[in-house]
Structures are given as structure tokens and as C-alpha cells.
Design an enzyme around this catalytic site. Structure first.
Site, PDB file in Angstrom:
ATOM      1  N   ALA A   1      15.132  42.562  19.386  1.00  0.00           N
ATOM      2  CA  ALA A   1      16.241  43.240  18.720  1.00  0.00           C
ATOM      3  C   ALA A   1      16.893  42.366  17.644  1.00  0.00           C
ATOM      4  O   ALA A   1      17.289  42.867  16.595  1.00  0.00           O
ATOM      5  CB  ALA A   1      17.281  43.676  19.745  1.00  0.00           C
TER       6      ALA A   1
ATOM      7  N   ASN B   1      26.812  45.516  25.507  1.00  0.00           N
ATOM      8  CA  ASN B   1      26.109  44.714  26.501  1.00  0.00           C
ATOM      9  C   ASN B   1      27.038  44.095  27.537  1.00  0.00           C
ATOM     10  O   ASN B   1      26.617  43.798  28.645  1.00  0.00           O
ATOM     11  CB  ASN B   1      25.276  43.622  25.822  1.00  0.00           C
ATOM     12  CG  ASN B   1      26.035  42.881  24.753  1.00  0.00           C
ATOM     13  OD1 ASN B   1      26.533  43.485  23.799  1.00  0.00           O
ATOM     14  ND2 ASN B   1      26.154  41.578  24.890  1.00  0.00           N
TER      15      ASN B   1
ATOM     16  N   SER C   1      14.734  46.586  22.342  1.00  0.00           N
ATOM     17  CA  SER C   1      14.006  45.381  22.721  1.00  0.00           C
ATOM     18  C   SER C   1      13.343  45.573  24.078  1.00  0.00           C
ATOM     19  O   SER C   1      13.989  46.000  25.037  1.00  0.00           O
ATOM     20  CB  SER C   1      14.992  44.209  22.777  1.00  0.00           C
ATOM     21  OG  SER C   1      14.323  43.024  23.135  1.00  0.00           O
TER      22      SER C   1
ATOM     23  N   HIS D   1      12.281  43.545  26.418  1.00  0.00           N
ATOM     24  CA  HIS D   1      12.660  42.776  27.621  1.00  0.00           C
ATOM     25  C   HIS D   1      13.975  43.236  28.240  1.00  0.00           C
ATOM     26  O   HIS D   1      14.396  42.731  29.276  1.00  0.00           O
ATOM     27  CB  HIS D   1      12.677  41.267  27.339  1.00  0.00           C
ATOM     28  CG  HIS D   1      13.862  40.744  26.581  1.00  0.00           C
ATOM     29  ND1 HIS D   1      14.986  40.263  27.230  1.00  0.00           N
ATOM     30  CD2 HIS D   1      14.107  40.615  25.272  1.00  0.00           C
ATOM     31  CE1 HIS D   1      15.864  39.842  26.324  1.00  0.00           C
ATOM     32  NE2 HIS D   1      15.355  40.049  25.129  1.00  0.00           N
TER      33      HIS D   1
ATOM     34  N   THR E   1       0.440  39.124  12.020  1.00  0.00           N
ATOM     35  CA  THR E   1      -0.407  39.772  13.023  1.00  0.00           C
ATOM     36  C   THR E   1       0.449  40.256  14.188  1.00  0.00           C
ATOM     37  O   THR E   1       1.312  39.533  14.672  1.00  0.00           O
ATOM     38  CB  THR E   1      -1.471  38.772  13.535  1.00  0.00           C
ATOM     39  OG1 THR E   1      -2.232  38.336  12.403  1.00  0.00           O
ATOM     40  CG2 THR E   1      -2.401  39.414  14.558  1.00  0.00           C
TER      41      THR E   1
ATOM     42  N   CYS F   1      28.548  30.658  27.469  1.00  0.00           N
ATOM     43  CA  CYS F   1      28.154  29.307  27.843  1.00  0.00           C
ATOM     44  C   CYS F   1      26.946  28.883  27.024  1.00  0.00           C
ATOM     45  O   CYS F   1      26.380  27.841  27.222  1.00  0.00           O
ATOM     46  CB  CYS F   1      27.832  29.246  29.326  1.00  0.00           C
ATOM     47  SG  CYS F   1      26.951  30.678  29.944  1.00  0.00           S
TER      48      CYS F   1
HETATM   49  C1  LIG Z   1      19.857  41.438  24.073  1.00  0.00           C
HETATM   50  C2  LIG Z   1      20.536  42.104  22.933  1.00  0.00           C
HETATM   51  C3  LIG Z   1      20.191  41.812  21.609  1.00  0.00           C
HETATM   52  C4  LIG Z   1      19.145  40.769  21.282  1.00  0.00           C
HETATM   53  O1  LIG Z   1      17.885  41.183  21.678  1.00  0.00           O
HETATM   54  P1  LIG Z   1      16.604  40.203  21.617  1.00  0.00           P
HETATM   55  O2  LIG Z   1      15.452  41.125  21.779  1.00  0.00           O
HETATM   56  O3  LIG Z   1      16.775  39.277  22.767  1.00  0.00           O
HETATM   57  O4  LIG Z   1      16.613  39.533  20.303  1.00  0.00           O
HETATM   58  C5  LIG Z   1      20.823  42.501  20.602  1.00  0.00           C
HETATM   59  N1  LIG Z   1      21.759  43.424  20.859  1.00  0.00           N
HETATM   60  C6  LIG Z   1      22.133  43.739  22.114  1.00  0.00           C
HETATM   61  C7  LIG Z   1      23.167  44.764  22.347  1.00  0.00           C
HETATM   62  C8  LIG Z   1      21.534  43.086  23.188  1.00  0.00           C
HETATM   63  O5  LIG Z   1      21.905  43.376  24.430  1.00  0.00           O
END
Ligand SMILES: *Cc1c(COP(=O)(O)O)cnc(C)c1O
Length: 395
Positions: free
Chosen positions: A73, A153, A201, A203, A242, A327
């Protein structure tokens, strides 16, 4: 590894075993470069990427041709916001966002400020909500982009992006939403919305790290993004390099699983979250940060007044949760989100975020409740601030 109960799914989710299964061949036999479609190896990899694009598009309610794969993301946010700014700055330099966005967004904005962008950071109310009226008022002749996240988040608050997108379309301003926390967790479809750009994203929804996506709406007048990564001409020249085929195929499988399970999973997690909240709120001076109806079902941000989140976490090493202070840089700056919704520094530092996920069980949540209740009770009995509160000296 010490932590055994993982309630930090908003930071990252574990990989679903079915996702791993899907990825394995692309790490071994199907190792081809999806750009090398003159032979079978490349074709096989290209098929994996194409299937993944369809699966993700189905989850998002988009067309596969509207999806660009990224590393996550953060990259997609950079691609969208810088891409719009550098392409459209001839038309204006004004971008509207808000104070509770993810750091990835805020950092891109402060970078662009140095490059001549004029950024408006909207205020939020004490639940983290924005007034549509404030967005309307903030839009001016120079505005080229409004960027507001779908779900926060830290608190889980959900912004009404469909309405915001309508408003932006009416004014001829592009609208981007960081949907990283919402995709795969709540029912959301881009269909019948006027959202122009969206990122997510893998993960964060049980896929692997290293894969994300940017949705770019196909319209009669296509949205032009200035590319950020040049080279090789992959993905229509918008993002060279790639493709990370194993991660991308994992993302596709993760999207498919989310689409199949989303209803059942969100109901189950809301049940667990509500149980967690009700139980912990039995403790005195314990408050949920940012309530309101529009909230992710699996997230709870709670302040345990008069003690510090780090103290709780130090007492319970077997529990993985997230403190209301950053942190990341080694410091303990109180969370910018909690400050923006009106908490003072002490209350922000007293806050813990619980984010539940697919693999959490009722037994784990019960154990977390027991551990937290015990830790808070003990810490308060040793806390001078708590004594002062009890004596009526502070409130
Ligand atoms: C985790 C997160 C991101 C960053 O995502 P990555 O794939 O780790 O770079 C951006 N925006 C929000 C709201 C997120 O929770």
C-alpha cells in the site's frame, strides 16, 4: 518467540495456509518471467498473474484492467498521490486529506509540500469522522485531489467514501482512498461508486508481504498518472519492473478466500470484539477510543486511564497488541490519530489497539481479557496517578 496470542492483525495478518499452497509452485517450478510470453515458463507465470488480477478485481468490484500490482500500500499511495500531483499540477496544486490518515499518506503529503503542493488537513470529530460539509468548503479552484482512507487503522472508523466520491466527481476533483484496512474485512464494492483511485495490501488480508495494488478507474477520459518507477514497460508503463509473481498469486488467492468468507468472518469477529470490549469496560476509567456505528468489526482501541500502554505490554509478554504511541522510531510519540480525535497525551499513551483476525479463537480472547484485567488492576494499585485520581486530586 514469546508472544502467543496475536491480536495485532491491523499491523499485519498471518499468511493463510491455503495462500501459501497457491504460492509454492510459483516459487519453484513456475518461476518464469510473466513478460517472457514467448515460451511456456513465461506463459504459466503470466497466467498466474492474470488469474490473480481477476480474483482481486472481483473482490474490489473492479475490472481486471483497472488494477496495477505494487509492492504494497505504501508504494500504491506514493504512485497515486505523487502520480496525480506531477501529472496535474498544471491545473492546480491543492490536495485535501485529513489528520488521521496513515503515515504513508501524511509523509507523501509533507514531501509534496516541499515540491509546491498546498495541502489541507481536515479536522475530525471525537470519533474520527469528517463532515462532508468541510470537504465541500475546502475544495477550491486549484484542488486536484481529495484523499481520504476508507477505514482507519488505529480506531477502525469508516469514512463514507461513496458519498465523498460523489461529491468530488460533482466538483471535477479526483478522489483516492486508502482502503488497506477495509478490503477483505467489510463488504465494499467499487461498483456504483465514483472512486477514482484505491489502494490495498495483501499482507493485511492474509496474503504475503510484498504485494499490493492500485486501482485506477477506467473512464472515457483516462486518469493519467506520472509513473514513479520507470523501466521495462511493464503494467502499461505505469510501474516498471518484473512482477513479484509468487506474492501476486498469493494476493489473488487471499482475495478469493476473503470474498468467500467475508460475511461469516466479519460477524464472528464482531462477536469476539464486542465480548472483548464489554469485558474490559468493566474496569473503571476504561473508554473505547472512537466509537460510532461505522467501525470495522474486528478492531477496538481502548484507553486504560492513568497507566501506560507500554507498562501493560511489558507485563503481558505473551500478548501481541499495539500501543497508542508510535514506537517505530524508538520514541513514544502519542498517536497522531488519537490526538486528532481529542485525546490528551496521557490518554493516548494509555491506549491499546486490539485487532482480531481469521485465526483468533474465543479462548484466546478470553485469555487476553483475563491477562489485561489482571495487569491493569495490578499496575493501577502501584500507580501514583491512579491514587491521585482516587483521592479526587486529578480527573
Ligand atoms: C498497513 C497500512 C499501509 C501500508 O501498507 P504496506 O503494504 O505495509 O505498505 C497504508 N495504509 C494503511 C491504512 C495501512 O493500514
Amino acid at each position: 518467540m514469546q508472544a502467543s496470542i496475536y491480536l495485532d492483525n491491523n499491523s499485519t495478518t498471518p499468511l493463510d495456509p491455503e495462500v501459501l499452497e497457491e504460492m509454492l509452485p510459483y516459487l519453484t517450478t513456475a518461476f518464469g518471467n510473466p513478460s517472457s510470453i514467448t515460451h511456456a515458463f513465461g506463459k504459466e507465470a503470466a497466467r498466474g498473474v492474470a488469474q490473480s488480477k481477476i480474483r482481486l478485481a472481483e473482490l474490489l468490484g473492479a475490472d481486471p484492467t483497472e488494477i496495477i500490482f505494487t509492492s504494497g500500500a505504501t508504494e500504491a499511495i506514493n504512485m497515486a498521490v505523487k502520480g496525480v500531483f506531477y501529472r496535474y499540477q498544471g491545473m492546480g496544486n491543492h490536495i485535501i486529506t485529513c489528520k488521521t490518515e496513515h503515515k504513508a499518506m501524511l509523509d507523501v503529503c509533507s514531501y509534496l509540500q516541499k515540491k509546491g503542493a498546498d495541502i489541507t488537513y481536515l479536522n475530525v470529530d471525537d470519533n474520527g469522522a469528517i463532515e462532508l460539509e468541510d470537504i465541500k468548503k475546502a475544495i477550491k479552484k486549484e484542488t486536484i485531489l481529495v484523499s481520504l482512507m476508507l477505514a482507519n487503522n488505529e480506531t477502525g472508523l469508516i469514512h463514507p467514501v461513496k458519498e465523498i466520491a460523489d461529491l468530488c466527481a460533482e466538483r471535477g476533483v479526483l478522489f483516492f482512498t486508502d482502503a488497506t484496512q477495509a478490503i477483505g474485512k467489510i463488504e465494499f464494492s467499487l461498483r456504483n461508486t465514483k472512486v477514482d483511485l484505491l489502494c490495498c495490501s495483501a499482507h493485511k488480508f492474509y496474503g504475503p508481504k510484498g504485494a499490493g495494488a492500485l486501482f485506477i478507474r477506467k473512464t472515457k477520459r483516462p486518469i493519467q498518472l506520472e509513473p514513479m518507477i520507470h523501466g521495462g514497460g511493464q503494467q502499461n508503463g505505469i510501474r516498471g519492473g518484473t512482477l513479484n509473481v509468487p506474492a501476486i498469486t498469493g494476493m489473488g488467492k487471499a482475495a478469493l478466500l476473503c470474498r468467500q468468507n467475508i460475511m461469516e468472518e466479519s460477524v464472528r469477529l464482531k462477536g469476539l470484539r464486542d465480548h472483548l470490549e464489554e469485558s474490559l469496560l468493566r474496569l473503571e476509567q476504561t473508554v473505547v477510543n472512537g466509537t460510532g456505528v461505522h467501525r470495522l468489526p474486528h478492531v477496538s482501541n481502548i484507553r486504560f486511564r492513568f497507566i501506560r500502554a507500554e507498562q501493560i505490554m511489558a507485563k503481558i509478554r505473551s500478548l501481541a497488541v499495539s500501543p497508542g504511541s508510535a514506537c517505530s522510531s524508538g520514541s513514544t510519540d502519542p498517536s497522531h490519530v488519537l490526538m486528532a480525535i481529542g485525546l490528551d497525551k496521557e490518554d493516548a499513551r494509555a491506549s491499546l489497539r486490539f485487532s482480531l483476525g481469521r485465526f483468533n479463537t474465543r479462548a484466546e480472547v478470553d485469555e487476553a481479557i483475563r491477562l489485561i484485567t489482571h495487569a491493569v488492576t495490578v499496575l493501577r494499585s502501584e500507580s501514583p496517578a491512579w491514587t491521585l485520581y482516587k483521592d479526587g486530586v486529578i480527573s
